[in-house]
Write a protein that holds these residues in place. Sequence first.
Motif, PDB file in Angstrom:
ATOM      1  N   ARG A   8       0.835  -1.212   0.000  1.00  0.00           N
ATOM      2  CA  ARG A   8       0.000   0.000   0.000  1.00  0.00           C
ATOM      3  C   ARG A   8       0.867   1.258   0.000  1.00  0.00           C
ATOM      4  O   ARG A   8       0.549   2.256  -0.652  1.00  0.00           O
ATOM      5  CB  ARG A   8      -0.948  -0.018   1.195  1.00  0.00           C
ATOM      6  CG  ARG A   8      -2.065  -1.046   1.009  1.00  0.00           C
ATOM      7  CD  ARG A   8      -2.917  -1.202   2.236  1.00  0.00           C
ATOM      8  NE  ARG A   8      -3.676   0.011   2.551  1.00  0.00           N
ATOM      9  CZ  ARG A   8      -4.464   0.125   3.629  1.00  0.00           C
ATOM     10  NH1 ARG A   8      -4.608  -0.913   4.451  1.00  0.00           N
ATOM     11  NH2 ARG A   8      -5.120   1.244   3.859  1.00  0.00           N
ATOM     12  N   LEU A   9       1.984   1.186   0.745  1.00  0.00           N
ATOM     13  CA  LEU A   9       2.884   2.343   0.785  1.00  0.00           C
ATOM     14  C   LEU A   9       3.596   2.517  -0.572  1.00  0.00           C
ATOM     15  O   LEU A   9       3.791   3.646  -1.039  1.00  0.00           O
ATOM     16  CB  LEU A   9       3.898   2.149   1.922  1.00  0.00           C
ATOM     17  CG  LEU A   9       4.594   3.391   2.460  1.00  0.00           C
ATOM     18  CD1 LEU A   9       3.611   4.516   2.770  1.00  0.00           C
ATOM     19  CD2 LEU A   9       5.402   3.040   3.707  1.00  0.00           C
ATOM     20  N   ILE A  10       3.959   1.415  -1.196  1.00  0.00           N
ATOM     21  CA  ILE A  10       4.608   1.479  -2.513  1.00  0.00           C
ATOM     22  C   ILE A  10       3.647   2.085  -3.547  1.00  0.00           C
ATOM     23  O   ILE A  10       4.047   2.908  -4.382  1.00  0.00           O
ATOM     24  CB  ILE A  10       5.099   0.075  -2.957  1.00  0.00           C
ATOM     25  CG1 ILE A  10       6.281  -0.360  -2.074  1.00  0.00           C
ATOM     26  CG2 ILE A  10       5.503   0.067  -4.430  1.00  0.00           C
ATOM     27  CD1 ILE A  10       6.674  -1.826  -2.212  1.00  0.00           C
ATOM     28  N   VAL A  11       2.381   1.721  -3.457  1.00  0.00           N
ATOM     29  CA  VAL A  11       1.390   2.302  -4.370  1.00  0.00           C
ATOM     30  C   VAL A  11       1.259   3.811  -4.121  1.00  0.00           C
ATOM     31  O   VAL A  11       1.145   4.604  -5.058  1.00  0.00           O
ATOM     32  CB  VAL A  11       0.024   1.593  -4.225  1.00  0.00           C
ATOM     33  CG1 VAL A  11      -1.074   2.370  -4.946  1.00  0.00           C
ATOM     34  CG2 VAL A  11       0.112   0.170  -4.783  1.00  0.00           C
ATOM     35  N   LYS A  12       1.323   4.200  -2.863  1.00  0.00           N
ATOM     36  CA  LYS A  12       1.272   5.632  -2.533  1.00  0.00           C
ATOM     37  C   LYS A  12       2.435   6.376  -3.201  1.00  0.00           C
ATOM     38  O   LYS A  12       2.257   7.455  -3.787  1.00  0.00           O
ATOM     39  CB  LYS A  12       1.332   5.807  -1.001  1.00  0.00           C
ATOM     40  CG  LYS A  12       1.518   7.226  -0.521  1.00  0.00           C
ATOM     41  CD  LYS A  12       0.309   8.089  -0.811  1.00  0.00           C
ATOM     42  CE  LYS A  12       0.557   9.539  -0.401  1.00  0.00           C
ATOM     43  NZ  LYS A  12      -0.551  10.409  -0.857  1.00  0.00           N
ATOM     44  N   ILE A  13       3.636   5.773  -3.127  1.00  0.00           N
ATOM     45  CA  ILE A  13       4.823   6.390  -3.741  1.00  0.00           C
ATOM     46  C   ILE A  13       4.637   6.491  -5.255  1.00  0.00           C
ATOM     47  O   ILE A  13       4.942   7.507  -5.876  1.00  0.00           O
ATOM     48  CB  ILE A  13       6.088   5.568  -3.382  1.00  0.00           C
ATOM     49  CG1 ILE A  13       6.386   5.706  -1.882  1.00  0.00           C
ATOM     50  CG2 ILE A  13       7.293   6.002  -4.213  1.00  0.00           C
ATOM     51  CD1 ILE A  13       7.283   4.622  -1.318  1.00  0.00           C
ATOM     52  N   GLY A  39       4.502   9.716  -7.910  1.00  0.00           N
ATOM     53  CA  GLY A  39       5.230   9.768  -9.182  1.00  0.00           C
ATOM     54  C   GLY A  39       4.312  10.079 -10.350  1.00  0.00           C
ATOM     55  O   GLY A  39       4.626  10.903 -11.214  1.00  0.00           O
ATOM     56  N   GLU A  40       3.141   9.441 -10.363  1.00  0.00           N
ATOM     57  CA  GLU A  40       2.195   9.668 -11.466  1.00  0.00           C
ATOM     58  C   GLU A  40       1.639  11.092 -11.445  1.00  0.00           C
ATOM     59  O   GLU A  40       1.379  11.682 -12.496  1.00  0.00           O
ATOM     60  CB  GLU A  40       1.060   8.642 -11.400  1.00  0.00           C
ATOM     61  CG  GLU A  40       1.534   7.269 -11.856  1.00  0.00           C
ATOM     62  CD  GLU A  40       0.454   6.200 -11.823  1.00  0.00           C
ATOM     63  OE1 GLU A  40      -0.663   6.474 -11.322  1.00  0.00           O
ATOM     64  OE2 GLU A  40       0.740   5.086 -12.286  1.00  0.00           O
TER      65      GLU A  40
END
Length: 385
Positions: free
Chosen positions: A207-212, A216-217
């Motif tokens: 979930r944290l990686i998706v937040k990062i 970026g997006e």
Amino acid sequence: MAQAQRSIEILEALVGFDTTSRNSNLPLVEWIEDYLNRCGVAHERIPDRTGTKSNVWATIGPPATPGYILSGHTDVVPVDGQSWSSDPFHLTRRDGRLFGRGAADMKGFLACCLAAVPDMAARKLVRPIHLAISYDEEVGCIGVRGLIAHLRRAPARPVACFVGEPTGMGVVIGHKGKRSLRVDVKGRTCHSSLAPQGVNAVEYAARLIVKIRDIGERFAREGARDALYDVPYTTAHTGLVSGGTALNIVPDSCTFEFEFRTIAADDAGALVDEVVAYARERLEPEMKAVSREAGIRFEEKSGFPGLETPQTDEAVRLAKKLAGTGELGKVAFGTEAGLFAEAGIPSVVVGPGSIDQAHKADEFIAVSELEKCSAFVDKLIEHCA
Ligand SMILES: [Zn+2]
């Protein structure tokens, strides 16, 4: 031509030392010190805490007058797992190219600077030329920080710093800044059939990686732009992740590493704060509701400030004149120049060879690049005489 031959001989000696960042650079440092002694040039070491590595600072000309820094690092990246056509630590000449680890990044530049030292010493320089030779650049611009701290006590602040990373002698006035962090997610383990009683560290890391990635997006979609970069906006990236032991166990630990590379318009600190806030405010309360011990820990890995030297700066004007070019560029890779600039010394990246050849098997520098670099240094000597 005699100068080019001297550069090649010095490069041969420098490449002969295996200064992969994990090794001591002291044998190479001693070689440079011997050479400077023979030229009658004053120098000093700025060592690391362990005493196994050192920067070298040398001054040719009046030390209390503002002068110019030529800056390069001694360390190189590993050759492990690479397939070389010749011994990477033995300079080999083929078709006008000199092959060896560090030939382009960036012992070729150091060789050109050192080859010019006898000329610098013979001339009565009115403004000094300094050599700033560092260690551990390839592992996060570590060594040069001690050297720059040392410079703050110098009798005069230098006018400009030229960092000789390979740019094909193009004048580079900007690179992105970088912040990288390691994240340890601690959960609570249990049998996977009882999953809600555990805290799944892999899922919270995801979930944290998706937040990062979302951050970026957002920058790709609507962030500030700097057209001089190949990727003209700030980027985010996760490059490493590990966690879990078996499918039927709720994993209690997951670790990953991520980075931001920012253009001058964006603040890496604010982006890191946004990620940490998401962990603290959204994820940790859910985790701790199941287990008090669960949580997310951030650890700073490495980073360096970006470089953004104004086109109107005297250092840029001079670099263009010495390099004989009107063009300016920005590069994707980081350098020590951002740290010099942060310390108040206007900095430009300009050095021989191409970054395309750096870090690879059969790294090389063209003899013609060394000649261009020597011409740059010769004009700098002229400027300081
Ligand atoms: Zn380098």
